[in-house]
Design a protein around this motif. Sequence first.
Motif, short mmCIF file in Angstrom:
data_model
loop_
_atom_site.label_atom_id
_atom_site.label_comp_id
_atom_site.label_asym_id
_atom_site.label_seq_id
_atom_site.Cartn_x
_atom_site.Cartn_y
_atom_site.Cartn_z
N LYS A 48 0.84 -1.20 0.00
CA LYS A 48 0.00 0.00 0.00
C LYS A 48 0.88 1.26 0.00
CE LYS A 48 -4.06 1.90 2.28
NZ LYS A 48 -4.96 1.82 3.45
N VAL A 49 0.53 2.20 -0.89
CA VAL A 49 1.29 3.46 -0.96
C VAL A 49 0.33 4.63 -1.08
CG1 VAL A 49 3.37 2.47 -2.00
CG2 VAL A 49 1.52 3.25 -3.49
N ALA A 50 0.79 5.78 -0.60
CA ALA A 50 0.02 7.02 -0.79
C ALA A 50 0.10 7.42 -2.26
CB ALA A 50 0.58 8.11 0.11
N TRP A 51 -0.92 8.15 -2.74
CA TRP A 51 -0.97 8.44 -4.18
C TRP A 51 -1.36 9.88 -4.43
CZ3 TRP A 51 1.33 5.15 -7.17
CH2 TRP A 51 1.18 5.23 -8.57
N ASN A 52 -0.60 10.54 -5.29
CA ASN A 52 -0.90 11.91 -5.70
C ASN A 52 -1.33 11.84 -7.17
OD1 ASN A 52 -0.75 14.51 -6.76
ND2 ASN A 52 0.91 15.12 -5.39
N GLU A 53 -2.63 11.95 -7.41
CA GLU A 53 -3.17 11.74 -8.77
C GLU A 53 -2.59 12.69 -9.80
OE1 GLU A 53 -4.97 9.44 -9.93
OE2 GLU A 53 -5.67 8.42 -8.12
N SER A 54 -2.18 13.87 -9.37
CA SER A 54 -1.67 14.85 -10.34
C SER A 54 -0.21 14.60 -10.71
CB SER A 54 -1.79 16.26 -9.76
OG SER A 54 -0.95 16.41 -8.64
N ARG A 55 0.44 13.69 -10.00
CA ARG A 55 1.89 13.54 -10.19
C ARG A 55 2.32 12.08 -10.35
NH1 ARG A 55 4.83 14.60 -4.75
NH2 ARG A 55 4.23 12.42 -4.54
N ASP A 56 1.66 11.17 -9.65
CA ASP A 56 2.11 9.77 -9.57
C ASP A 56 1.51 8.92 -10.69
OD1 ASP A 56 3.29 10.72 -7.30
OD2 ASP A 56 2.01 9.65 -5.88
N LEU A 57 2.33 8.05 -11.26
CA LEU A 57 1.88 7.16 -12.35
C LEU A 57 2.49 5.77 -12.15
CD1 LEU A 57 3.22 10.00 -14.14
CD2 LEU A 57 1.15 9.25 -15.28
N TRP A 58 1.69 4.74 -12.41
CA TRP A 58 2.24 3.39 -12.36
C TRP A 58 3.04 3.11 -13.63
CZ3 TRP A 58 2.61 1.03 -8.00
CH2 TRP A 58 1.63 1.15 -7.01
N MET A 59 4.20 2.53 -13.47
CA MET A 59 5.07 2.24 -14.61
C MET A 59 4.38 1.31 -15.61
SD MET A 59 8.98 0.77 -14.30
CE MET A 59 10.17 0.88 -15.63
N HIS A 60 3.73 0.25 -15.09
CA HIS A 60 3.12 -0.74 -16.00
C HIS A 60 1.96 -0.14 -16.80
CE1 HIS A 60 0.77 -1.16 -12.25
NE2 HIS A 60 -0.24 -1.52 -13.03
N GLU A 61 1.24 0.80 -16.19
CA GLU A 61 0.14 1.45 -16.92
C GLU A 61 0.69 2.43 -17.96
OE1 GLU A 61 -2.38 3.24 -14.00
OE2 GLU A 61 -3.18 1.31 -13.28
N LEU A 62 1.78 3.08 -17.61
CA LEU A 62 2.37 4.09 -18.48
C LEU A 62 2.86 3.49 -19.80
CD1 LEU A 62 2.85 7.15 -18.05
CD2 LEU A 62 5.16 6.59 -17.29
N VAL A 63 3.43 2.27 -19.72
CA VAL A 63 4.03 1.67 -20.93
C VAL A 63 3.07 0.77 -21.70
CG1 VAL A 63 6.33 1.75 -19.89
CG2 VAL A 63 4.98 -0.34 -19.69
N ALA A 64 1.89 0.52 -21.14
CA ALA A 64 0.98 -0.50 -21.69
C ALA A 64 0.68 -0.30 -23.17
CB ALA A 64 -0.31 -0.53 -20.88
#
Length: 660
Positions: free
Chosen positions: A232-248
Amino acid sequence: MSTIESVLHESRVFPPSADVVANAAISGMDAYRALAAEAERDYEGFWAKLARETLTWHKPFTKVLDEANAPFCTWFEDGELNASYNSLDRHVEAGKGGTVAIIFEADDGTVTRVTYQDLLQRVCRFANALKKRGVKKGDRVVIYMPMSIEGVVAMQACARIGAPHSVVFGGFSSKSLNERLVDVGAVALITSDEQMRGGKALPLKSIADEALAMGGCEAVKSVIVYRRTGGKVAWNESRDLWMHELVANESDTCTPEWVSAEHPLFVLYTSGSTGRPKGVQHSTGGYVLWAAQTLKWTFDWKPTDIFWCTADIGWITGHTYIAYGPLALGATQVMFEGVPTYPDGGRFWNMIEKHKVTLFYTAPTAIRSLIKIADADAKVHPKSYDLSSLRVLGTVGEPINPEAWMWYYENVGGARCPIVDTWWQTETGGHMITPLPGATPLVPGSCTLPLPGIMAAIVDETGQDVPNGQGGILVVKRPWPSMIRTIWGDPDRFKKSYYPEELGGKLYLAGDGSVRDKATGNFTIMGRIDDVLNVSGHRLGTMEIESALVANPLVAEAAVVGRPDETTGEAVVAFVVLKSARPMGDDAAKLANELRAWVGKEIGPIAKPKDIRFGDNLPKTRSGKIMRRLLRSLAKGEAITQDVSTLENPAILDQLGESL
């Protein structure tokens, strides 16, 4: 500064076997001398030939070395190339895309194999994603990741688009990470939810969040997170991105950004610095050339080899001998997420057996720790494993003391594998002084001779050469392609630190004390100049006293520092780890006296430690580096005020702080 006395004498010599010599690329000392003479005779021609043979150039260079603005020298500056293309594309284009690039073993033993074709596609997808996030040529990207294929992908993707990366070791604190983000002016941060070490999940994303919250990082627009554990991690929607989603949905092709050979490939901050972090800046062409060439020479690399460097990508060793050198050669390498003692002290030997490793490269601190474990438990002793695949062994990080060298040689290498004891630094980019497996007679504890083209020497405090047999300051007299270009944002500090006017402003100051053997000219490193002890007017290198202590059959590890003393100027303080349990009370006092007598016999009365403290371990970073600056504070009785968040075992400081 007077000269440094060399007080430890090593007479054992191990010439390479006839079989090793016959099969080596550099075969015999005559071949080594011929290469060294070629470099002396035509310095620029020597390097130009290597650069053309080793690298693929998009635009050939016409100028080799420019010293007009020395010490800010340039190499192959008008040539253009790309580090990622040289690591990946050219092997695929040559029909070697199916060759395994990385055999990755996770902390829990899960093994993943990635081919050059796979790796190229992953790097291209991530490079395209970075470009879509606005990262462009010249922008700096900080990478704060665990040992992982994704970590190498991130480094290679940055190189592909011409964005210099700065990798921060995953054991550093939020304050250390913040300092590096601010200093390098990062526009993006690549991290992970957590990392796995020794069966435990350790946070990275939360530390990264703390670092960003400290301020000064306003330029960071993207935080890209690799999902390693699913924690579990805190998430900042305006800044944070998952690597796997980014490259999909990204394309698996990406045209490399062709850059000048002098374009910065990365900035790497040296560990243990005080005050403002010291960002060592490396170029693209000269650095990748030396990364590949040194792996080829030092380990006598062949395409059939399985190479394993146990370092972390957060250090220069992981940059040069994981992320760039092996890939530039098209090598197959093992990469490891975990620690050598989990699930037991046989992990390294088990992995060598399993993956049929032929070239093994690790740190003396790891070897000494494993000696203690192996002596206590025969099941995890190297001799309990099939290590017959091994061909060459290497050590890195600090000088290896002769007794640990002998154990490594006999128990891991079966007295048949040459050991390459490599001397180099973050600032040098690659190996500088090291034996060559098929040429150099080996001497335990000595890094022997400089590589061809490396003009190393030992001088006094005025920059004058000292005779062989007399200790002094280690310097490099001529520029070399993988040399540090500057300290990021601080050229004056670069000049003062590495090319001081006291030595004439033209010699690279390594910061190590060294001595050359009278007969062979072999170099032996005696410790950092800062660590030289001045005892009753004698200047002694710490490494020699440590080596004498570890030569005692009861001792597994030792670290020696100095503290002020009214009588002798400085007193020797030794921190000792035994192969057996830590002694207490009278037993400790008795053993301390025995060890003092031992050192007196091995070296002489002048080197006897005034104070010996026993511990279950020594304070080490998670990369295995002994934090001698903390030991100096303990020896003086000072409170520890430095950041200890990078220590693997901070509780050990309390134990070692207890005086006898």
